[in-house]
Scaffold this motif. Structure first.
Motif, PDB file in Angstrom:
ATOM      1  N   GLY A  14       0.823  -1.206   0.000  1.00 20.53           N
ATOM      2  CA  GLY A  14       0.000   0.000   0.000  1.00 20.53           C
ATOM      3  C   GLY A  14       0.856   1.256   0.000  1.00 20.53           C
ATOM      4  O   GLY A  14       0.551   2.230  -0.695  1.00 20.53           O
ATOM      5  N   THR A  15       1.953   1.226   0.754  1.00 20.19           N
ATOM      6  CA  THR A  15       2.871   2.371   0.805  1.00 20.19           C
ATOM      7  C   THR A  15       3.542   2.585  -0.541  1.00 20.19           C
ATOM      8  O   THR A  15       3.651   3.721  -1.023  1.00 20.19           O
ATOM      9  N   LEU A  16       3.992   1.508  -1.176  1.00 15.06           N
ATOM     10  CA  LEU A  16       4.620   1.621  -2.497  1.00 15.06           C
ATOM     11  C   LEU A  16       3.646   2.223  -3.513  1.00 15.06           C
ATOM     12  O   LEU A  16       3.984   3.161  -4.240  1.00 15.06           O
ATOM     13  N   MET A 168      -1.058  10.231  14.211  1.00 13.84           N
ATOM     14  CA  MET A 168      -2.056   9.218  14.532  1.00 13.84           C
ATOM     15  C   MET A 168      -1.525   7.805  14.238  1.00 13.84           C
ATOM     16  O   MET A 168      -1.711   6.878  15.033  1.00 13.84           O
ATOM     17  N   TYR A 169      -0.815   7.654  13.131  1.00 15.26           N
ATOM     18  CA  TYR A 169      -0.317   6.335  12.752  1.00 15.26           C
ATOM     19  C   TYR A 169       0.871   5.904  13.613  1.00 15.26           C
ATOM     20  O   TYR A 169       1.054   4.714  13.865  1.00 15.26           O
ATOM     21  N   ILE A 170       1.662   6.851  14.073  1.00 17.86           N
ATOM     22  CA  ILE A 170       2.720   6.497  15.031  1.00 17.86           C
ATOM     23  C   ILE A 170       2.075   5.965  16.313  1.00 17.86           C
ATOM     24  O   ILE A 170       2.493   4.948  16.857  1.00 17.86           O
ATOM     25  N   TYR A 171       1.040   6.644  16.770  1.00 17.41           N
ATOM     26  CA  TYR A 171       0.330   6.205  17.975  1.00 17.41           C
ATOM     27  C   TYR A 171      -0.217   4.787  17.815  1.00 17.41           C
ATOM     28  O   TYR A 171      -0.218   4.002  18.756  1.00 17.41           O
ATOM     29  N   LYS A 172      -0.662   4.451  16.598  1.00 19.58           N
ATOM     30  CA  LYS A 172      -1.242   3.122  16.337  1.00 19.58           C
ATOM     31  C   LYS A 172      -0.188   2.092  15.917  1.00 19.58           C
ATOM     32  O   LYS A 172      -0.518   0.985  15.516  1.00 19.58           O
ATOM     33  N   ASP A 173       1.090   2.433  16.028  1.00 16.00           N
ATOM     34  CA  ASP A 173       2.206   1.541  15.678  1.00 16.00           C
ATOM     35  C   ASP A 173       2.219   1.138  14.203  1.00 16.00           C
ATOM     36  O   ASP A 173       2.737   0.078  13.850  1.00 16.00           O
ATOM     37  N   LEU A 174       1.684   1.981  13.358  1.00 16.94           N
ATOM     38  CA  LEU A 174       1.739   1.744  11.908  1.00 16.94           C
ATOM     39  C   LEU A 174       2.922   2.542  11.362  1.00 16.94           C
ATOM     40  O   LEU A 174       2.768   3.583  10.726  1.00 16.94           O
ATOM     41  N   TYR A 175       4.125   2.033  11.615  1.00 19.21           N
ATOM     42  CA  TYR A 175       5.329   2.814  11.353  1.00 19.21           C
ATOM     43  C   TYR A 175       5.606   3.006   9.868  1.00 19.21           C
ATOM     44  O   TYR A 175       6.064   4.073   9.456  1.00 19.21           O
ATOM     45  N   VAL A 176       5.334   2.003   9.068  1.00 24.14           N
ATOM     46  CA  VAL A 176       5.529   2.149   7.625  1.00 24.14           C
ATOM     47  C   VAL A 176       4.557   3.199   7.089  1.00 24.14           C
ATOM     48  O   VAL A 176       4.931   4.070   6.303  1.00 24.14           O
TER      49      VAL A 176
END
Length: 199
Positions: A14-16, A168-176
């Motif tokens: 998804g990131t790519l 928000m994503y750092i908080y949810k541990d979605l580091y990528v």
């Protein structure tokens, strides 16, 4: 490392696709809409698993707006075989800016109320970040509509929304994904100046 990649393959893919989408957006290339569609499909699943329900719902909107954007831009290409669109970039006036701000606020309120009430009705866990989730979703809805219409200031909305999403994503541990949104924030600045120069 291999186990981590296997576990997070969907977020990596998804990131790519999202980075390709961003690059093509800045280049005003019509293929951005295909990669936007693929990105949204994968993140719909990712956000459901992370209990970011408003962001998950936003992915449905992105799927639809990707189809709309493709056809809206397709009708304004520079010739049959060209991938660039001939659709002119416009800028918001004062009245339109107020309307877009009000639309964002109303959408955010509706999403916030839904995030506070629907999980109990559906017997699913509550959203942990309802305000941030509602804000980024509302801003994303408005900014993507503006992108489809080729309105310059879509990039300014993305700068704010992506910065909030990053946290928000750092908080949810979605580091990528948080890395992706850091790149999104930086590239939104680039996109703004690139489009402004092309105007």
């Amino acid at each position: 490392m291999v186990n981590w990649i296997v576990t997070h393959w969907m977020e990596l893919a998804g990131t790519l696709f999202a980075l390709i989408y961003l690059y093509l957006s800045i280049r005003e290339n019509i293929w951005l809409w295909l990669f936007g569609f693929l990105t949204s499909f994968l993140y719909l699943i990712i956000f459901f698993q992370s209990r970011l329900y408003a962001d998950m719902g936003l992915q449905f909107y992105y799927l639809i707006i990707s189809i709309y954007g493709w056809f809206h831009w397709m009708g304004r290409r520079n010739g049959i075989k060209r991938i660039e669109t001939n659709l002119a970039t416009t800028s918001v006036g004062g009245k339109q800016a107020v309307l877009l701000f009000m639309a964002t606020a109303v959408i955010m309120l509706i999403i916030y109320v839904a995030l506070k009430t629907l999980p109990q009705l559906l017997a699913i866990p509550e959203s942990e970040l309802p305000v941030a989730d509602a804000f980024t979703t509302a801003a994303g809805i408005v900014a993507t509509w503006m992108l489809a219409r080729k309105i310059l200031e879509n990039w300014l909305i993305w700068i704010v929304a992506n910065t909030v999403s990053f946290g928000m994503y750092i908080y949810k541990d979605l580091y990528v994904t948080s890395f992706l949104f850091l790149v999104y924030t930086i590239m939104a600045v680039v996109g703004y100046y690139q489009w402004k120069r092309n105007m």
